[in-house]
Motif scaffolding. Structure first.
Motif, PDB file in Angstrom:
ATOM      1  N   SER A  78       0.851  -1.191   0.000  1.00 16.62           N
ATOM      2  CA  SER A  78       0.000   0.000   0.000  1.00 16.62           C
ATOM      3  C   SER A  78       0.887   1.240   0.000  1.00 16.62           C
ATOM      4  O   SER A  78       2.016   1.190   0.465  1.00 16.62           O
ATOM      5  N   PRO A  79       0.372   2.342  -0.525  1.00  7.87           N
ATOM      6  CA  PRO A  79       1.173   3.571  -0.532  1.00  7.87           C
ATOM      7  C   PRO A  79       1.540   3.982   0.893  1.00  7.87           C
ATOM      8  O   PRO A  79       0.740   3.827   1.810  1.00  7.87           O
ATOM      9  N   HIS A  80       2.741   4.451   1.067  1.00  7.72           N
ATOM     10  CA  HIS A  80       3.188   4.833   2.407  1.00  7.72           C
ATOM     11  C   HIS A  80       4.291   5.874   2.303  1.00  7.72           C
ATOM     12  O   HIS A  80       5.210   5.735   1.509  1.00  7.72           O
ATOM     13  N   VAL A  81       4.196   6.905   3.120  1.00  8.04           N
ATOM     14  CA  VAL A  81       5.263   7.891   3.258  1.00  8.04           C
ATOM     15  C   VAL A  81       5.988   7.553   4.548  1.00  8.04           C
ATOM     16  O   VAL A  81       5.368   7.512   5.619  1.00  8.04           O
ATOM     17  N   PHE A  82       7.264   7.273   4.456  1.00  2.00           N
ATOM     18  CA  PHE A  82       8.038   6.918   5.641  1.00  2.00           C
ATOM     19  C   PHE A  82       8.318   8.198   6.415  1.00  2.00           C
ATOM     20  O   PHE A  82       9.072   9.044   5.993  1.00  2.00           O
ATOM     21  N   ASN A  83       7.691   8.326   7.561  1.00  4.69           N
ATOM     22  CA  ASN A  83       7.766   9.535   8.377  1.00  4.69           C
ATOM     23  C   ASN A  83       8.683   9.287   9.566  1.00  4.69           C
ATOM     24  O   ASN A  83       8.598   8.257  10.213  1.00  4.69           O
ATOM     25  N   LEU A  84       9.511  10.239   9.859  1.00  2.00           N
ATOM     26  CA  LEU A  84      10.421  10.092  10.990  1.00  2.00           C
ATOM     27  C   LEU A  84       9.746  10.370  12.330  1.00  2.00           C
ATOM     28  O   LEU A  84      10.387  10.283  13.370  1.00  2.00           O
ATOM     29  N   GLY A  85       8.490  10.709  12.310  1.00  2.53           N
ATOM     30  CA  GLY A  85       7.774  10.906  13.571  1.00  2.53           C
ATOM     31  C   GLY A  85       8.304  12.087  14.354  1.00  2.53           C
ATOM     32  O   GLY A  85       8.028  13.229  14.046  1.00  2.53           O
TER      33      GLY A  85
END
Length: 73
Positions: A28-35
């Protein structure tokens, strides 16, 4: 992404944390976020590893998608 402490620790903890996040969103589409972001204590080597792991995972997913498209299409 796991706690920012994982970027500070690096090594296997970082690799496992990145893998867990990416595997959880595979397909699934995902943006890897550093939080919480990258803290000043983060090792540059760990940040480089993080980027390498994320980009290589996305590359593998894209190659699989292309291959599956050839089979179906």
């Amino acid at each position: 992404m796991p706690s920012p402490i994982v970027i500070k620790i690096g090594g296997v903890a970082l690799e496992q944390g990145v893998h867990d996040v990416l595997a959880g969103f595979a397909g699934s589409p995902h943006v890897f976020n550093l939080g919480h972001g990258i803290t000043p204590e983060a090792k540059i080597e760990s940040v480089e590893t993080l980027v390498r792991l994320v980009t290589s995972f996305q590359t593998r997913e894209t190659e699989v998608d292309r291959f599956l498209g050839l089979l179906v299409g």
